[in-house]
Design a protein around this motif. Sequence first.
Motif, PDB file in Angstrom:
ATOM      1  N   VAL A  42     -26.083 -35.748  27.970  1.00  0.00           N
ATOM      2  CA  VAL A  42     -24.624 -35.722  28.179  1.00  0.00           C
ATOM      3  C   VAL A  42     -24.067 -37.132  28.204  1.00  0.00           C
ATOM      4  O   VAL A  42     -22.992 -37.395  27.642  1.00  0.00           O
ATOM      5  CB  VAL A  42     -24.279 -34.961  29.474  1.00  0.00           C
ATOM      6  CG1 VAL A  42     -22.814 -35.067  29.755  1.00  0.00           C
ATOM      7  CG2 VAL A  42     -24.649 -33.525  29.341  1.00  0.00           C
ATOM      8  N   PHE A  46     -21.196 -38.823  25.836  1.00  0.00           N
ATOM      9  CA  PHE A  46     -20.007 -39.567  26.249  1.00  0.00           C
ATOM     10  C   PHE A  46     -19.924 -40.892  25.518  1.00  0.00           C
ATOM     11  O   PHE A  46     -18.833 -41.309  25.092  1.00  0.00           O
ATOM     12  CB  PHE A  46     -20.031 -39.805  27.755  1.00  0.00           C
ATOM     13  CG  PHE A  46     -19.318 -38.747  28.516  1.00  0.00           C
ATOM     14  CD1 PHE A  46     -17.953 -38.618  28.420  1.00  0.00           C
ATOM     15  CD2 PHE A  46     -19.997 -37.869  29.328  1.00  0.00           C
ATOM     16  CE1 PHE A  46     -17.290 -37.639  29.123  1.00  0.00           C
ATOM     17  CE2 PHE A  46     -19.342 -36.897  30.011  1.00  0.00           C
ATOM     18  CZ  PHE A  46     -17.991 -36.776  29.923  1.00  0.00           C
TER      19      PHE A  46
ATOM     20  N   PHE B 181     -23.638 -28.546  33.162  1.00  0.00           N
ATOM     21  CA  PHE B 181     -22.678 -27.829  32.321  1.00  0.00           C
ATOM     22  C   PHE B 181     -21.270 -28.374  32.516  1.00  0.00           C
ATOM     23  O   PHE B 181     -20.496 -28.477  31.557  1.00  0.00           O
ATOM     24  CB  PHE B 181     -22.720 -26.328  32.596  1.00  0.00           C
ATOM     25  CG  PHE B 181     -23.707 -25.627  31.734  1.00  0.00           C
ATOM     26  CD1 PHE B 181     -23.394 -25.298  30.433  1.00  0.00           C
ATOM     27  CD2 PHE B 181     -24.961 -25.330  32.192  1.00  0.00           C
ATOM     28  CE1 PHE B 181     -24.312 -24.686  29.617  1.00  0.00           C
ATOM     29  CE2 PHE B 181     -25.889 -24.712  31.385  1.00  0.00           C
ATOM     30  CZ  PHE B 181     -25.560 -24.384  30.089  1.00  0.00           C
ATOM     31  N   LEU B 183     -20.524 -31.449  33.174  1.00  0.00           N
ATOM     32  CA  LEU B 183     -20.470 -32.695  32.420  1.00  0.00           C
ATOM     33  C   LEU B 183     -20.336 -32.440  30.931  1.00  0.00           C
ATOM     34  O   LEU B 183     -19.557 -33.109  30.241  1.00  0.00           O
ATOM     35  CB  LEU B 183     -21.746 -33.488  32.668  1.00  0.00           C
ATOM     36  CG  LEU B 183     -21.755 -34.329  33.902  1.00  0.00           C
ATOM     37  CD1 LEU B 183     -23.074 -34.997  34.035  1.00  0.00           C
ATOM     38  CD2 LEU B 183     -20.670 -35.360  33.779  1.00  0.00           C
ATOM     39  N   PHE B 184     -21.116 -31.475  30.430  1.00  0.00           N
ATOM     40  CA  PHE B 184     -21.069 -31.189  28.998  1.00  0.00           C
ATOM     41  C   PHE B 184     -19.668 -30.734  28.607  1.00  0.00           C
ATOM     42  O   PHE B 184     -19.097 -31.197  27.615  1.00  0.00           O
ATOM     43  CB  PHE B 184     -22.102 -30.125  28.664  1.00  0.00           C
ATOM     44  CG  PHE B 184     -22.327 -29.959  27.200  1.00  0.00           C
ATOM     45  CD1 PHE B 184     -22.930 -30.951  26.459  1.00  0.00           C
ATOM     46  CD2 PHE B 184     -21.920 -28.810  26.556  1.00  0.00           C
ATOM     47  CE1 PHE B 184     -23.129 -30.805  25.108  1.00  0.00           C
ATOM     48  CE2 PHE B 184     -22.109 -28.656  25.205  1.00  0.00           C
ATOM     49  CZ  PHE B 184     -22.711 -29.655  24.473  1.00  0.00           C
ATOM     50  N   SER B 186     -16.882 -31.446  30.177  1.00  0.00           N
ATOM     51  CA  SER B 186     -15.882 -32.515  30.220  1.00  0.00           C
ATOM     52  C   SER B 186     -16.085 -33.485  29.066  1.00  0.00           C
ATOM     53  O   SER B 186     -15.111 -34.082  28.601  1.00  0.00           O
ATOM     54  CB  SER B 186     -15.893 -33.234  31.562  1.00  0.00           C
ATOM     55  OG  SER B 186     -17.174 -33.500  31.964  1.00  0.00           O
ATOM     56  N   SER B 187     -17.337 -33.620  28.554  1.00  0.00           N
ATOM     57  CA  SER B 187     -17.501 -34.479  27.381  1.00  0.00           C
ATOM     58  C   SER B 187     -16.813 -33.855  26.173  1.00  0.00           C
ATOM     59  O   SER B 187     -16.217 -34.571  25.354  1.00  0.00           O
ATOM     60  CB  SER B 187     -18.978 -34.738  27.106  1.00  0.00           C
ATOM     61  OG  SER B 187     -19.556 -33.654  26.444  1.00  0.00           O
TER      62      SER B 187
END
Lengths: 100, 494
Positions: A42, A46, B181, B183-184, B186-187
């Motif tokens: 992740v 980013f 999840f 984080l994924f 929000s990416s």
Amino acid sequence: MDFIHFFFVSTLLFVIGVGGVILNRTNIVVVLMSLELALLSVSLNFIIFSACLGDLTGQIFAIFILVIAACESSIGLAIILVYFRVRGSIRIDQASLLKS
Amino acid sequence: MKFALIFQNDTVAFLPELFLAISILVVLLHGSFLGVTAASLHSYLTPSMVRLTSGTLFLSLLLVINNPVESQTLWNAIFIADYLSTWAKFIIFIGLLFCVSVSESYMFSARFRAYEFFVFILGIALSLCLLISSYDLLSIYLSMEFLSLIFYVLAAWKKNSYFSAEAGLKYFILGSVASIFFLFGSSLIYFSLGTTNLASLALLTENLSVSSAFIYFGLVCIVSALLFKLGAAPYHMWIADVYEGAPTLVSLIFALVPKVAFFVVVLRIAFTSFWSLFPTLWEDFFCICGLLSLFIGCLCGLGETKIKRILAFSSVGHVGFLCLGLASGSIEGIQAVLFYLVFYMLTAAFLWVYVLHLDLTSNSSLLTFADAIGLVRSNPFLGFGVVLMIFSLAGIPPFGGFFAKLNIFIGLVDSSFFIVAIFAVLTSVISAFYYIRLIKIFYFEKNNNWFFFAPLTKGASIVLVLSGLIIIFFMLSPNLFYLLSYKVGLGLFF
């Protein structure tokens, strides 16, 4: 340069990480490693998007994710240690006392 | 000097959090200096820590109430101070004060001598405050992790117990997957919209006619992670195990405080920043989650014989009601959600304090219904109170729980979700069965042994009386809660 290919790489890493957590039936340390892999994928995500958009927020996000990943793995190892002390093994398929 | 002037207003609006952050250090120092000198001091350490912690929580409560800023974004729009955050902080401080006031006798009887527990309580207070006022996906993630890391440690707190270690392990693995999840998601949002700030996202998505699949998938990931932390239905598998395995005092904290904060975050994401996606995404999503939670809450609770598991499944059912309130998507729906949160917290406080009390007197490590039989004979007044609270959970008319459910139904019918409302009523009837079976076991079951119940401590009885009286005599002045929740709900929109 097409950024979507980089996105495929990091998404593949993410799927491997989450799949490692879900499919693994025996070893908790491997689960912890899969969690780390997913977190790093992740943060890679980013960084790719931040380079793609020319924006700094994604890189800040990635640095914070690294910090959190370190905290999370240390706490996870501590919990595994506690579990090993009472159970004598760290097999995840034996962690079903609460189900019955 | 200039730096201080730039952030002057932000510092003023952020005083409760700053105060909590500093006082965590002070409490930690107090505990470690007193605790290191002699083991015998531990009997003296816990009461002093209780007083210090509750004093700190009370002072931060006063700081929150006296917040001079009405509505403002802080620290480069990473946090926000508004009516919703003020009142949500007020509620969680009350909840944490409840937890602290019952903790002393529990820690004494269960032979927990760890002063770190109180440091963790203050940490929970700080992280919940930050979570409530978060206005950026980054700050939401960071404060959510702050909270979750404390919760993982607390779940595995009873170091010599199989159940506690297993609960901590399960909570850790599943909770980490949920935050990954988040984080994924929000990416993906960051990729498709180029920012993580909720206000900017609201502006960007306001007139969105063609939205990409990235946004939908990212939002589903984010809200799924939040609903996981709440224990809504497709993501509920951890909740019964963790509530049962963790020490009862910790399950009390899990049940009482975090729901308010996570619902505030869900409200901010769904109603403030992605309001334009309501007809295409949120309605269906929250309806499915709510109905599944109601279904699982009422069916899985039927076969259970352990009290903590029953309460866990009942909390799944109540989160289902809250999700349906969100699905109705009107101001009445938001009002119903806030109203329900307060009443659910008070009812849960009463019942969990009672379970804590049972836990002190029973010998078995896992509480079953058999442990609860003797209560009505040994302490009829408390027994009657528990029965009234269970009636309130089941939604029997004169109590607060009935009005909370009624608001949800009114919100649903106003938004013409008739079939959903009928289904919710049906599941509520099924779950009333196991609540009333609990009462039948309390009152009419014969037991061979005579049970002994320790007298309640002062802190526990204050909590029981306050929460019980508000629920039972809610009918006498309902306007206060209605107007307050309406005002807070309006503050979310304007």
